[in-house]
Structure formats: C-alpha cells, structure tokens
Design a protein around this motif. Structure first.
Motif, short mmCIF file in Angstrom:
data_model
loop_
_atom_site.label_atom_id
_atom_site.label_comp_id
_atom_site.label_asym_id
_atom_site.label_seq_id
_atom_site.Cartn_x
_atom_site.Cartn_y
_atom_site.Cartn_z
N ASP A 156 0.83 -1.27 0.05
CA ASP A 156 -0.03 -0.17 0.09
C ASP A 156 0.84 1.29 0.00
OD1 ASP A 156 -2.37 1.38 -0.03
OD2 ASP A 156 -2.60 1.47 2.10
N THR A 189 -3.34 4.77 -6.96
CA THR A 189 -3.35 6.15 -6.68
C THR A 189 -4.52 6.74 -7.23
OG1 THR A 189 -2.05 6.81 -8.61
CG2 THR A 189 -0.91 6.70 -6.59
N ASP A 190 -5.66 5.86 -7.87
CA ASP A 190 -6.91 5.97 -8.35
C ASP A 190 -6.61 6.84 -9.86
OD1 ASP A 190 -8.41 4.93 -6.45
OD2 ASP A 190 -8.15 6.56 -5.25
N SER A 454 -13.66 8.93 1.67
CA SER A 454 -13.02 7.80 1.95
C SER A 454 -12.31 7.61 0.63
CB SER A 454 -13.89 6.72 2.46
OG SER A 454 -13.14 5.51 2.85
N ALA A 455 -11.82 6.17 0.32
CA ALA A 455 -11.11 5.86 -0.64
C ALA A 455 -12.08 6.23 -1.95
CB ALA A 455 -10.94 4.15 -0.43
N LYS A 456 -11.56 6.29 -3.12
CA LYS A 456 -12.42 6.78 -4.32
C LYS A 456 -13.43 5.90 -4.67
CE LYS A 456 -11.30 8.47 -9.07
NZ LYS A 456 -10.42 8.63 -9.97
N SER A 457 -13.16 4.64 -4.45
CA SER A 457 -14.35 3.59 -4.74
C SER A 457 -15.48 4.05 -3.87
CB SER A 457 -13.79 2.06 -4.94
OG SER A 457 -13.45 1.93 -3.53
N LYS A 458 -15.28 4.35 -2.60
CA LYS A 458 -16.40 4.71 -1.74
C LYS A 458 -16.79 6.00 -1.55
CE LYS A 458 -14.44 2.64 1.83
NZ LYS A 458 -14.10 1.77 3.05
N ARG A 459 -16.01 6.96 -2.15
CA ARG A 459 -16.36 8.47 -1.84
C ARG A 459 -17.54 8.82 -2.76
NH1 ARG A 459 -11.19 11.16 -4.25
NH2 ARG A 459 -10.45 9.73 -2.57
N ASN A 529 -17.62 3.99 5.66
CA ASN A 529 -16.39 4.64 6.61
C ASN A 529 -16.66 4.38 7.87
OD1 ASN A 529 -17.95 6.94 7.30
ND2 ASN A 529 -16.68 8.13 5.97
#
Length: 599
Positions: A156, A189-190, A454-459, A529
């Motif tokens: 990570d 890093t999205d 949060s992380a991009k997939s959840k934001r 989150n």
C-alpha cells in the motif's frame, strides 16, 4: 572429444544461445552430451533452453542433473529457481535462490529472483529487502526496480512504487514489467485512465505478458468497463494459469453482472490451481454471503490469515489455544481486535453476549477505542494494542484466545435464527447531552450527521448530494474526518444549504468524543467509512451509500442489512455512477424525515 574441442564447441553454443539461435545452440549442447553425458555446463544451458521454451519440467530435470555433477555453480541454482517459480513451486524456488546466494552473495539476479519467490508467498517485507539487496549491487537493475515497485503496491505504497517504475523506465524505456507495475501503482493512486494507458504500453512491448493484461483488466474493472475487463482477465489466465489475481478479477466482473454460477466456477478453478490461495477463498466466501450461506462464508473467512497482506488484518500471536466455539462458562478469554477501526467496532458487537459467561476477559483494541470500549463493556478489561503486547495480555493464564471477528463466526454461524447486533456502544452521556444542547441552536428539525469521504471507490462527493439536500426541515452536521471545510463551503454555496462543522471534534484522534457526537444525531447519512460503523453500533437510523464492489457485510439483494436493523443501504449499480443510489436514498430518507415530523 578433447577438452579443447569440447570448450570450443561450448563457446560456439553459448554464442548462438546469446544471439537467440536456440536451435543451433541446442544441437551443439546435445552433441557435447552425447560424448559426455554428465557435462554440467551443457546440461545447465540445455535446461535453460527448455525453460525459455516453456518446457519447465524438462528444464528442472536437466538443471538438477547439472547440479548433481557440479553443486558449486550459483547460476544453475538461479535458473533452477526460475523454473520452480514458473510452475508454482515457490518454496523450492526460494531454496534454490538462497543456495545461489550462499555460493555467491554478489549475484544481483539471485537476490532479485529471491524477492520474486518471497513476493509470490505474500512475504512482502522480506521481498522488499531482497530487491533492495539486488539494487545495492546494481542500482540500475531494471527488473529489481520494477519488481520492488510491485511489492510496494502490495504494501500500500503506490506513490513510492510509481517512483521506482519511472526510474526503471528512464533506464530502459522498453521494459514491459516497468510499465505493467506502473499501471498497478496508478491503480493504487486512483489514476485509472493513466493506468489503462500504461498497461496497454506494457502489452505493446510484450503481448504475452500476463501481469500486464491482469492490470489492464483491473483498471477497466474499476472503471466499470466490464466486457473489456473480462477479455483482459481471460487473456491473462490463458498466458499464465497461475495468475490468481486474474481469476479473482474475472470472478468479480462476473459477480457484479449477476453471473453467480460463472463467478463460482472461476474461483473453484483458481483453487484447483492453488488450493491454499487465501484471497480466492475469501472471494468465494463473499458469494456464500450473497447466497445466504453464512456457514460457508465463515469457513472461507478463516483464510484471511493466508493472505500475503495478513499484517493489514492485524494478526496477533499469543500462546493460549484458539477458541473454536466451545462453551465459555467460567473460562478466561483473550480477544484481540483485527483489521481497521470500523472492523474492530463491528466485531465487538457480540462482546455483551459472552461477557456474562466468562470468568475473566481481556480485549486488546486499537488505542483510540480503549476509552469507548471500556465504558461500553464494563465487565471486561480493555487494553491498548501495543508492541510488545500489553502485560495483561499474557500475565493471565487464559483458557482461550480469539481474533475478534471469530466472535461473529461462532455466535452467528447461520442465517437461521440470526439476531441483529443492536446497540452496544456507550458514549459518555454528559458529552452527548452537551453536544445535543449545542446543536439544537442550529434550528428546528432533526439533526442529520453526514459523511462522504473515503477511498475513491467509496467516496461520494458533496456536489452529487443534491437530491438528499433537497429534503426539507433538517439541520446538517459534518461527521467527516479530516479537514474538509473547503468542500463544505463549496457545497453550502452550490446547494444553498448550511452544513455545520464542529472544530471541537476530531474523529481521527478522539473516537470517544466522536461517538458522542454521532450519538447526538437524530439520523445519519453516510458512505462506508468509520462513521457508518459508529452509527450502526449506536443503533441510530442510518442511510448508507454503498459501492458496487462492497465489503462482505453489505452484500444484500435489498436495502436491509442482517447485522443492523437500523441500517438502510443503497448500492450503486455501476462504478462512478451514484445517481440511482442517491435518488433511492433521498426518497426513503425524505419519508423518514416526514414521519419524524409527525411523531
């Protein structure tokens, strides 16, 4: 054949070999062996040709014969290790590379390939050290730089991985592995469009490079381009039947398209290739949850310790026997929290059910949770997770120990008769009352806590929340960790609303006060989150936006959640598209607010 003639023939063969004329080289190697069947160099180089031709079994046999004649040749052990690694014999490969290093510690390729053997076993920190040893011998070693990047992705550290790949590419712009691992770093890093471009570049350099196709598939999967992702994963598997990540990616694409039987078949095929692969087992467990086979999920979830990233799960090593669901009456139990802070909160939900039975119990928890957990579970002792461990984790002669998730496994083994967790966190009542008093000055109507980052997939950025913000008669309070005041100001301007930001509460450093703040809300609207974890543990009315690739605990075919009666969850239908989920949440949330006004 004289020694001089033999040497001349071998040199000629080696020249052909280096020029890529393997047919001519093989003919000479065999001619040498016809006259001297135990010629170690000819056996070794013939084995290398077999390896380069994809005939790994023959390569292993030939190089083993070479080593039987001459066990002092480090390069033979390197090539033997490479062949072992290709057929999935990671431990044998590790042993071969270590033997090569014992014979000559200054062979950079031996250290590099040892790193690859360790990486394939999920021993990422050790692999990192091996790659760094290779680079200490040759700081321009492109494969070592690129492979170090791959390990940094697993640890990570995608930004650091990107730097290593860019250095490797600056040395060798034609390095396919450097571009492939750069794609993996960019996924981390999205930067998904860049990741796609880098993976395609790697494939243009080496169209038969399985990892490049795998990383292309992963970037396309996250982007929601499922058909193209599937094609890439299938190609990756065709090129390397041991590419377990490609199997898992393929099954994920099949699962989100409701092709459940195909997803299971893909994972079962993967587990036939590598029965001990923890991530494939966990992916199969997620499908078991979807099929309401909770027992099947728990069996699969036990494989979380088989992951190379097990350190991120927080595995602890204590000496008492591991609890397997035995009766705990008059027994002593050590519980250790695992995974992230939200996971620890969920897994603590069954402590009230076991604490009346045990004679004594110690819970080792994330330090920020100690005060909150101590108040919530007064019948047990809560100590902070430390290294070395807190003295009270080993000063008592415990009958059993257990990771906290296994409380759920043994106390909620099946869907039949399943009881939701209810409220189990107890924030400071005085703090809750004080925060409620302050927030009542915001205006009339229910106080609604919101969290979006949060992380991009959840934001779910606030500019997308328009339908939710149209619900009338509510007061909005930010529960978002981190300093997001610029985003709040922009949302207030865009939607003509007023989101209250409380600078007295810092969720990142003070979970006890944060729990009191959440408890002061009348309802919560959030993403997945830590806000969600705290809200449902307080049994508050909670409306959650859940990503398409979601955690196992949110797998459901409707808006309900078996763990928490208070939770209504709204899952996106495709990546990067929250419109449908937001619209459905806004409708149900509006109805909730209307009913609150009537009561």
């Amino acid at each position: 054949m004289t020694f001089a003639a033999d040497s001349r023939q071998l040199q000629t063969a080696l020249d052909f070999h280096r020029q890529g004329k393997t047919g001519e080289a093989e003919s000479i190697y065999r001619n040498i062996l016809a006259g001297e069947p135990e010629h170690s160099d000819a056996l070794h180089w013939l084995g290398l040709i077999a390896y380069q031709s994809g005939n790994n079994d023959a390569a292993i046999k030939l190089i083993q014969k070479s080593i039987a004649v001459d066990a002092k040749n480090p390069l033979a052990f390197v090539d033997l290790g490479n062949a072992y690694l290709t057929v999935g014999r990671q431990l044998d490969a590790e042993e071969a590379f270590r033997t090569a290093i014992e014979l000559d510690q200054d062979i950079a390729v031996a250290w590099c390939n040892l790193g690859s053997a360790l990486k394939s076993q999920g021993r990422f920190e050790e692999a990192k050290d091996a790659y760094n040893r290779a680079l200490a011998l040759d700081d321009d070693f492109v494969d070592a730089l690129a492979n170090l990047a791959g390990v940094l992705v697993e640890l990570d550290q995608p930004k650091e991985a990107k730097d290593q790949c860019l250095k490797a590419i600056s040395i060798d712009p034609g390095s396919a592995i450097s571009y492939a691992n750069l794609a993996a770093a960019l996924i981390g890093t999205d930067d998904l469009d860049e990741a796609v471009a880098c993976a395609r570049k790697a494939i243009s350099l080496d169209e038969n490079f399985s990892t490049a196709h795998q990383n292309l598939g992963e970037a396309l999967r996250i982007l929601g381009q499922f058909s193209e992702a599937e094609t890439s994963f299938v190609r990756a598997i065709f090129l390397n039947s041991w590419n377990m990540i490609a199997y898992i990616g393929l099954s994920s694409v099949q699962f989100v398209q409701d092709r459940i039987a195909e997803a299971k078949e893909t994972l079962n095929t993967a587990l036939q290739v590598d029965p001990a692969h923890g991530e494939a087992a966990l992916a199969l467990g997620r499908i078991a949850v979807w099929e309401k086979n909770l027992a099947g999920f728990w069996e699969a979830y036990a494989h979380r310790w088989d992951l190379g990233k097990s350190n991120s799960f927080g595995r602890r090593y204590f000496s008492p026997p591991v609890w397997q669901g035995e009766k705990l009456t008059d027994k002593s139990l050590l519980i250790w929290g695992e995974q992230g802070i939200g996971d620890e909160i969920l897994f603590a939900g069954l402590i009230p059910e076991i604490s009346p039975d045990v004679s004594s119990c110690v819970l080792e928890a994330e330090p920020r949770l100690v005060q909150l957990f101590s108040r919530s579970f007064p019948d047990i002792e809560v100590v902070p997770r430390e290294n070395p461990p807190h003295p009270n984790t080993f000063s008592l002669d415990f009958d059993f120990q257990t990771p906290s998730a296994d409380l759920l496994r043994w106390l909620r083994p099946e869907y039949e008769g399943f009881r939701p967790l209810g409220r189990y966190l107890k924030p400071c009542p005085d703090q809750v009352a004080e925060i409620k008093r302050r927030y009542r000055s915001l205006g009339e109507g229910p106080i609604i806590g919101i969290s979006w980052h949060s992380a991009k997939s959840k934001r779910v950025n606030l500019d997308l929340w328009g339908e939710i913000f149209k619900v009338p008669g509510i007061q909005l309070v930010s529960l978002q960790y981190g300093d997001r005041r610029n985003e709040i100001e922009a949302a207030n301007h865009q939607h003509e609303i007023s989101i209250h930001y409380d600078s007295d509460v810092d969720p990142l450093s003070d979970m006890d006060t944060f729990a009191a703040q959440v408890a002061a809300m009348d309802a919560i609207v959030t993403i997945d989150n830590s806000t969600l974890a705290v809200a449902v543990a307080l049994d508050l009315p909670t409306f959650a936006l859940i990503p398409i690739f979601c955690d196992w605990r949110y797998l459901s075919d409707d808006t309900s959640n078996i763990w928490h009666d208070c939770l209504r969850q709204f899952q996106q239908k495709s990546p990067n598209d929250w419109a449908d989920a937001i619209a459905k949440l806004a409708t149900e949330f509006n109805q909730f607010v209307l009913e609150q006004g009537k009561s």
